[in-house]
Enzyme design. Structure first.
Site, PDB file in Angstrom:
ATOM      1  N   HIS A  11       0.820  -1.206   0.000  1.00 19.52           N
ATOM      2  CA  HIS A  11       0.000   0.000   0.000  1.00 19.52           C
ATOM      3  C   HIS A  11       0.856   1.258   0.000  1.00 19.52           C
ATOM      4  O   HIS A  11       0.419   2.310  -0.491  1.00 19.52           O
ATOM      5  CB  HIS A  11      -0.951  -0.002   1.197  1.00 19.52           C
ATOM      6  CG  HIS A  11      -2.146  -0.882   1.012  1.00 19.52           C
ATOM      7  ND1 HIS A  11      -3.433  -0.460   1.249  1.00 19.52           N
ATOM      8  CD2 HIS A  11      -2.251  -2.167   0.603  1.00 19.52           C
ATOM      9  CE1 HIS A  11      -4.284  -1.446   0.988  1.00 19.52           C
ATOM     10  NE2 HIS A  11      -3.579  -2.498   0.611  1.00 19.52           N
ATOM     11  N   HIS A 141      -1.631 -12.787  -1.165  1.00 21.87           N
ATOM     12  CA  HIS A 141      -2.857 -13.191  -0.482  1.00 21.87           C
ATOM     13  C   HIS A 141      -2.773 -14.630   0.011  1.00 21.87           C
ATOM     14  O   HIS A 141      -3.767 -15.180   0.492  1.00 21.87           O
ATOM     15  CB  HIS A 141      -4.061 -13.014  -1.397  1.00 21.87           C
ATOM     16  CG  HIS A 141      -4.479 -11.590  -1.565  1.00 21.87           C
ATOM     17  ND1 HIS A 141      -5.434 -11.182  -2.474  1.00 21.87           N
ATOM     18  CD2 HIS A 141      -4.059 -10.456  -0.939  1.00 21.87           C
ATOM     19  CE1 HIS A 141      -5.587  -9.869  -2.395  1.00 21.87           C
ATOM     20  NE2 HIS A 141      -4.765  -9.418  -1.474  1.00 21.87           N
TER      21      HIS A 141
END
Length: 266
Positions: A11, A141
Site C-alpha cells: 500500500h 494473499h
C-alpha cells in the site's frame, strides 16, 4: 503480523512510490493515508514498525535507516519467516521518506476489491508492473485475512465461484458486508501456493483474486496453473517482483528525509 507488514509495503509503494507516506499520521496540513477508504480498518502493523524503527536506531546509534526501507525489509522478512528460506531475496536500500501524504491518493492508486481483470492489469501497468507481476504479487494473499465487506458481493453475486464455498462464507458474512474476517486461503499463516490452488477450484476469496483465473487458457490462467504446482518458481518470481515493486518512484539523494519517528515528519 507478517501479512500486515507485507500489506503496508504494498500500500505504500502503490501510492506515490515507496516513500513511507502510508505511515504518516494526520497533521494540521494534511490528512494521511491510513483513513482513506482502501486502507480504513484494513492496515495494521504500525506499532510493529515503531518498534523496529526504535531498535534499528538504537543498534546503529543514529537515525540512518528510513521508514520506507524498514517497510521493504519487514515485508521480505515476514514472507521468509512464513514461507521459508526460498522466499529470501535481496532488498535494495537507500529510499528516503516523504514529508507529506494525501487521503485521496490511495483511492486512485490502489486496486479496488471489485476490480475486473482489465482494471487490475491497467492499475499494475500504471505503476510500471506487468501481467506476471500482477499474478505473482497477488500471491501475497497466501497469508492474512480479508474483511467481509471486501468480498460479500463476490459470495452473493458472482457466478464464477464454487457453490459450496460461497454458501459456507454466506453463513459467516451477510450480504451487507461487515468487518468479520476470513482467511484468503486454507493456510493463512503459511506463505505457499495454496492460494493458486484455490483459484483453480473457483475458491478465490476476493473478486480480483478469481479474475486471475478464468479457465479460458489465457496467459494469467497459465501462470496461476504454473505457480500452483511450482513453489520454487513462485518463490523466485515473487522475490523478483517484490524488488521491482520496491523500486516504484523511491525518494533518493536529497529528496525527502529520514524520519526519526515514522508517524511524523522531522
Amino acid at each position: 503480523m507478517g501479512a500486515s507488514l507485507l500489506r503496508l509495503h504494498f500500500h505504500d509503494c502503490f501510492v506515490n512510490g515507496c516513500d513511507g507516506s502510508v505511515l504518516l499520521d494526520d497533521t494540521a496540513n494534511f490528512t494521511g493515508e491510513e483513513t482513506a477508504f482502501p486502507n480504513l480498518n484494513s492496515l495494521r502493523g504500525f506499532d510493529a514498525v515503531d518498534e523496529i524503527k526504535a531498535a534499528v536506531n538504537k543498534h546503529c546509534n543514529a537515525n540512518v535507516v528510513s521508514c520506507a526501507d524498514i517497510l521493504a525489509v519487514a515485508a521480505r522478512d515476514s514472507v521468509q519467516i512464513l514461507g521459508g528460506r526460498s522466499f529470501s531475496y535481496k532488498v535494495l536500500l537507500g529510499r528516503r521518506d516523504a514529508r507529506n501524504a494525501s487521503k485521496n491518493d490511495p483511492i486512485f492508486n490502489l486496486p479496488a476489491p471489485f476490480s475486473s481483470f482489465s482494471q487490475l492489469l491497467s492499475n499494475f501497468q500504471s505503476h510500471g508492473l506487468d501481467l506476471k507481476d500482477l499474478v505473482v504479487l497477488s500471491g501475497g494473499h497466501s497469508i492474512g485475512l480479508a474483511r467481509c465487506t471486501t468480498f460479500s458481493a463476490r459470495i452473493f453475486d458472482d457466478t464464477n465461484i464454487d457453490k459450496s464455498f460461497a454458501a459456507s462464507l454466506q453463513r459467516l458474512c451477510p450480504a451487507s458486508g461487515g468487518n468479520n474476517t476470513e482467511p484468503f486461503d486454507e493456510t493463512p499463516m503459511k506463505f505457499d501456493t495454496v492460494y493458486y490452488k484455490a483459484l483453480l477450484k473457483s475458491k478465490g476469496l476476493l473478486h480480483p483474486d478469481q479474475e486471475l483465473f478464468k479457465s479460458n487458457g489465457c496467459k494469467s490462467d497459465k501462470l496461476v496453473r504454473h505457480y500452483s504446482h511450482s513453489p520454487g518458481h513462485f518463490a523466485k518470481d515473487f522475490g523478483a517482483s517484490m524488488i521491482k515493486m520496491g523500486n516504484i518512484k523511491p525518494l533518493i539523494g536529497n529528496k525527502g528525509e529520514i524520519r526519526l519517528n515514522c508517524r511524523k515528519i522531522n
